[in-house]
Every structure is written in C-alpha cells, then in structure tokens.
Design a protein around this motif. Structure first.
Motif, short mmCIF file in Angstrom:
data_model
loop_
_atom_site.label_atom_id
_atom_site.label_comp_id
_atom_site.label_asym_id
_atom_site.label_seq_id
_atom_site.Cartn_x
_atom_site.Cartn_y
_atom_site.Cartn_z
N GLY A 1 0.85 -1.19 0.00
CA GLY A 1 0.00 0.00 0.00
C GLY A 1 0.87 1.22 0.00
O GLY A 1 1.48 1.53 1.01
N ALA A 2 0.96 1.89 -1.10
CA ALA A 2 1.87 3.02 -1.20
C ALA A 2 1.13 4.27 -1.63
O ALA A 2 1.44 4.89 -2.61
N GLU A 3 0.13 4.61 -0.89
CA GLU A 3 -0.66 5.78 -1.22
C GLU A 3 -0.04 7.01 -0.57
O GLU A 3 -0.65 7.69 0.24
N ALA B 1 3.66 9.87 -6.78
CA ALA B 1 2.55 9.42 -5.95
C ALA B 1 1.96 8.16 -6.58
O ALA B 1 1.98 8.00 -7.80
N THR B 2 1.46 7.29 -5.74
CA THR B 2 0.77 6.10 -6.23
C THR B 2 -0.68 6.17 -5.78
O THR B 2 -1.02 6.82 -4.79
N TYR B 3 -1.53 5.49 -6.53
CA TYR B 3 -2.94 5.44 -6.19
C TYR B 3 -3.54 4.19 -6.82
O TYR B 3 -3.19 3.84 -7.95
N PRO B 4 -4.45 3.51 -6.10
CA PRO B 4 -5.08 2.33 -6.69
C PRO B 4 -5.87 2.70 -7.95
O PRO B 4 -6.56 3.71 -7.98
N SER B 5 -5.71 1.91 -8.96
CA SER B 5 -6.39 2.14 -10.23
C SER B 5 -7.38 1.02 -10.47
O SER B 5 -7.58 0.15 -9.63
N ALA C 1 -1.59 2.90 -10.05
CA ALA C 1 -1.10 3.92 -10.96
C ALA C 1 0.01 4.70 -10.27
O ALA C 1 -0.07 5.00 -9.09
N LEU C 2 1.05 5.02 -11.01
CA LEU C 2 2.17 5.80 -10.53
C LEU C 2 2.16 7.13 -11.28
O LEU C 2 2.22 7.16 -12.50
N TYR C 3 2.08 8.22 -10.53
CA TYR C 3 2.07 9.56 -11.11
C TYR C 3 3.42 10.20 -10.81
O TYR C 3 3.84 10.26 -9.66
N ILE C 4 4.10 10.68 -11.85
CA ILE C 4 5.39 11.34 -11.69
C ILE C 4 5.29 12.74 -12.28
O ILE C 4 4.91 12.89 -13.45
N ALA C 5 5.61 13.75 -11.48
CA ALA C 5 5.59 15.13 -11.95
C ALA C 5 7.01 15.68 -11.94
O ALA C 5 7.71 15.61 -10.94
N ASP C 6 7.42 16.22 -13.08
CA ASP C 6 8.72 16.87 -13.21
C ASP C 6 8.45 18.37 -13.10
O ASP C 6 8.00 19.00 -14.04
N THR C 7 8.72 18.94 -11.91
CA THR C 7 8.39 20.34 -11.68
C THR C 7 9.34 21.29 -12.39
O THR C 7 8.98 22.43 -12.63
N ARG C 8 10.52 20.84 -12.71
CA ARG C 8 11.47 21.71 -13.42
C ARG C 8 11.02 21.95 -14.86
O ARG C 8 11.05 23.07 -15.35
N ASN C 9 10.59 20.89 -15.54
CA ASN C 9 10.18 21.01 -16.94
C ASN C 9 8.67 21.18 -17.11
O ASN C 9 8.21 21.37 -18.23
#
Length: 92
Positions: A30-32, A43-47, A53-61
């Motif tokens: 469980g990696a919420e 961030a991870t969230y149950p899909s 689902a794994l959400y990755i945000a690149d804040t620099r770009n």
C-alpha cells in the motif's frame, strides 16, 4: 505433573508458531503516499482492475507522466505524458 508439562509444551509450541506466522506473514503493498525530492514528485494510487497507478511530476520542466502496473505482464505501462497545466490548469 506430567499432564502439566504436556500442556505447557503444547501452549509454548502454539505460541512460537503464532509468533512466526505474525512475523513472516506478507503484508499487502500500500503506497498511497507522495514523495517529493527537488525536481520530481511521485505518488501512487489504486487504479482499476486491481492495478496501481504511478504519477510522476517533473516540476522543473512542467511535465507529468502516468504509469499503470500491469499485473498480467508484471511491468509498468506508460499511459500518458502531458504538461502539468493540462492536469491542473484550465484548457481554453
């Protein structure tokens, strides 16, 4: 006297077996949570379909990506890569 020793032996063995079962029992993943380190946030969230689902945000770009874990192939499948403004800003 003998019946007491037998009873104590049985209870001791049962306690050891239960203790080992608690220690070695696998826990569901469980990696919420969200992890932020400098330029990336993850961030991870149950899909759906019992996948995560794994959400990755690149804040620099200013980009984010969505990956879904495929249980049948046991691999990450990229679903989308878009600008962050598409997710949080309004489209016009």
């Amino acid at each position: 006297m003998r019946s007491e020793k037998v009873g104590i032996s049985i209870l001791s063995c049962t306690a050891v077996v239960l203790f080992l079962a608690c220690v070695f029992m696998s826990k569901p993943a469980g990696a919420e949570v969200t992890v932020k380190d400098r330029d990336y946030m993850m961030a991870t969230y149950p899909s759906s379909n019992a996948s995560d689902a794994l959400y990755i945000a690149d804040t620099r770009n200013g980009m984010f990506a969505v990956f879904v874990w495929d249980n049948s192939t046991k691999s990450l499948v990229p679903m989308a890569v878009r600008p962050i403004s598409d997710a949080f800003g309004g489209r016009r």
